[in-house]
Enzyme design. Structure first.
Site, PDB file in Angstrom:
ATOM      1  N   ARG A 139       3.700   1.843  -0.876  1.00  0.00           N
ATOM      2  CA  ARG A 139       3.255   2.396   0.403  1.00  0.00           C
ATOM      3  C   ARG A 139       2.019   1.621   0.833  1.00  0.00           C
ATOM      4  O   ARG A 139       1.163   1.292  -0.011  1.00  0.00           O
ATOM      5  CB  ARG A 139       2.867   3.878   0.241  1.00  0.00           C
ATOM      6  CG  ARG A 139       4.028   4.819   0.120  1.00  0.00           C
ATOM      7  CD  ARG A 139       4.768   4.991   1.458  1.00  0.00           C
ATOM      8  NE  ARG A 139       5.877   5.924   1.358  1.00  0.00           N
ATOM      9  CZ  ARG A 139       7.133   5.594   1.097  1.00  0.00           C
ATOM     10  NH1 ARG A 139       7.464   4.331   0.903  1.00  0.00           N
ATOM     11  NH2 ARG A 139       8.087   6.509   1.046  1.00  0.00           N
ATOM     12  N   GLU A 149       2.626   1.487   9.828  1.00  0.00           N
ATOM     13  CA  GLU A 149       3.911   0.896  10.244  1.00  0.00           C
ATOM     14  C   GLU A 149       4.399   1.535  11.544  1.00  0.00           C
ATOM     15  O   GLU A 149       4.201   2.732  11.737  1.00  0.00           O
ATOM     16  CB  GLU A 149       4.947   1.124   9.132  1.00  0.00           C
ATOM     17  CG  GLU A 149       4.583   0.397   7.857  1.00  0.00           C
ATOM     18  CD  GLU A 149       5.473   0.790   6.686  1.00  0.00           C
ATOM     19  OE1 GLU A 149       6.486   1.492   6.891  1.00  0.00           O
ATOM     20  OE2 GLU A 149       5.144   0.396   5.562  1.00  0.00           O
ATOM     21  N   HIS A 184       9.334  -3.213   5.797  1.00  0.00           N
ATOM     22  CA  HIS A 184       9.704  -2.029   4.996  1.00  0.00           C
ATOM     23  C   HIS A 184      11.233  -1.956   4.833  1.00  0.00           C
ATOM     24  O   HIS A 184      11.868  -1.035   5.331  1.00  0.00           O
ATOM     25  CB  HIS A 184       9.159  -0.745   5.637  1.00  0.00           C
ATOM     26  CG  HIS A 184       9.130   0.416   4.672  1.00  0.00           C
ATOM     27  ND1 HIS A 184       8.248   1.453   4.778  1.00  0.00           N
ATOM     28  CD2 HIS A 184       9.894   0.703   3.583  1.00  0.00           C
ATOM     29  CE1 HIS A 184       8.464   2.325   3.805  1.00  0.00           C
ATOM     30  NE2 HIS A 184       9.461   1.884   3.070  1.00  0.00           N
TER      31      HIS A 184
END
Ligand code: 8YV
Length: 316
Positions: free
Chosen positions: A234, A263, A281
């Site tokens: 993360r 993000e 991601h």
């Protein structure tokens, strides 16, 4: 004969079409109504019995407070740091996630990123496309086989990364809250000590309050000018401004990042840096794995509404 009403569920994140379609066949689905149409949400909120989220979505206490009939939260993702799990459990609302099915993909991408940054594969590709080869050879890069790997986190995915790294003859060291039995690797209690002892530091620990900013300026300093950072966990685990500064100043050699603090925003300072590799991601983003994750997300929900045991509940 009356057919029982289909349960109403709130989807709080953009989901894969194949999961949305499966949900729509079985439930009355409200797709992000809480953000898209707050006045309509006020009317449907009392009827919502399930929430479907993804790894990045937020399911805070404030949302649960608006859902008095909430019975279950099913997360499409192994990480559930966006869900206030203690608040859910206090309401006797179980939370499920999708462990195991994405281990291979995330571990594969971690190794792919590690190879990409060390061997500078994206940069080499650009070198050829930009017509630079005739002007001279591509700069030498960093050998991976036999190098020292440090894992921040040694859960299921961390161990899958270690298994792959062993095939490259890499030595394995790791940090976690405590030494993990059955793991063949050197334990360091402190991420600074781990970073000082390795060439590649790979972050694969859950997000959330417990790991926020764990990879800070001190850890990056310890990793040093020959060291590389890879993050497939993360964005919150890394102090992003400290990382940008470390890359700018040459405090570390480079970084390969699949996750970011905000993000889909990626700090613009990283875009033009030659010593970073950036991916959106996508570690679990293969069709095969996303379908398996969708199935598990769906099966958990279905088990709940059928009064059966959940397949993969998150621990209280
Ligand atoms: C996301 C992830 O869930 O599993 C996790 O924790 O971060 C990912 O698999 C996926 O990108 C869907 O949003």
């Amino acid at each position: 004969m009356n057919t029982p009403a289909r349960p109403e569920v709130l989807v709080v994140a953009p989901l894969m079409p194949f999961l949305m379609e499966a949900l729509q066949r079985e439930y009355v689905v409200h797709d992000r109504t809480h953000v898209n149409d707050p006045s309509a949400f006020a009317a449907i909120a009392p009827r919502i019995r399930g929430v479907v989220a993804n790894g990045e979505a937020k399911v805070p206490l404030a949302l649960m407070d608006q859902l008095p009939a909430l019975e279950v939260i099913s997360v499409f993702g192994v990480g559930y740091d966006g869900v206030d799990v203690p608040a859910a459990h206090e309401r006797k609302v179980p939370v499920t996630n999708t462990p195991e099915v994405l281990n291979d993909d995330v571990a594969d991408l971690a190794i792919g990123l590690l190879l990409s940054i060390a061997r500078r594969i994206p940069q080499a590709d650009r070198f050829v496309r930009d017509g630079q080869w005739p002007q001279g050879p591509f700069p030498l890069n960093r050998k991976v086989s036999g190098a020292r790997l440090g894992l921040v986190g040694i859960g299921r995915i961390g161990q899958a990364i270690a298994k792959r790294a062993r095939a490259f003859g890499m030595s394995i060291a790791y940090t976690a809250r405590s030494p993990r039995e059955g793991v063949d690797g050197t334990y360091h209690a402190d991420p600074v000590a781990l970073a000082a002892a390795v060439d590649f530091l790979v972050v694969i620990t859950p997000g959330g309050a417990g790991t926020r900013g764990l990879i800070d300026a001190r850890v990056l300093e310890a990793l040093g000018p020959q060291g590389y950072l890879v993050n497939v966990a993360r964005g919150s685990v890394v102090d992003e401004p400290a990382l940008v500064e470390a890359l700018q100043k040459g405090t570390i050699a480079g970084a390969a990042l699949d996750v970011f603090a905000a993000e889909p925003q990626v700090p613009e300072a990283l875009w033009a840096m030659p010593n970073v590799v950036l991916t959106p991601h996508m570690a679990s983003g293969t069709r095969q794995t996303r379908e398996a994750m969708a199935q598990l997300t769906f099966d958990n929900l279905r088990a709940h509404f059928a009064g059966k045991p959940l397949l993969t509940p998150v621990d209280a």
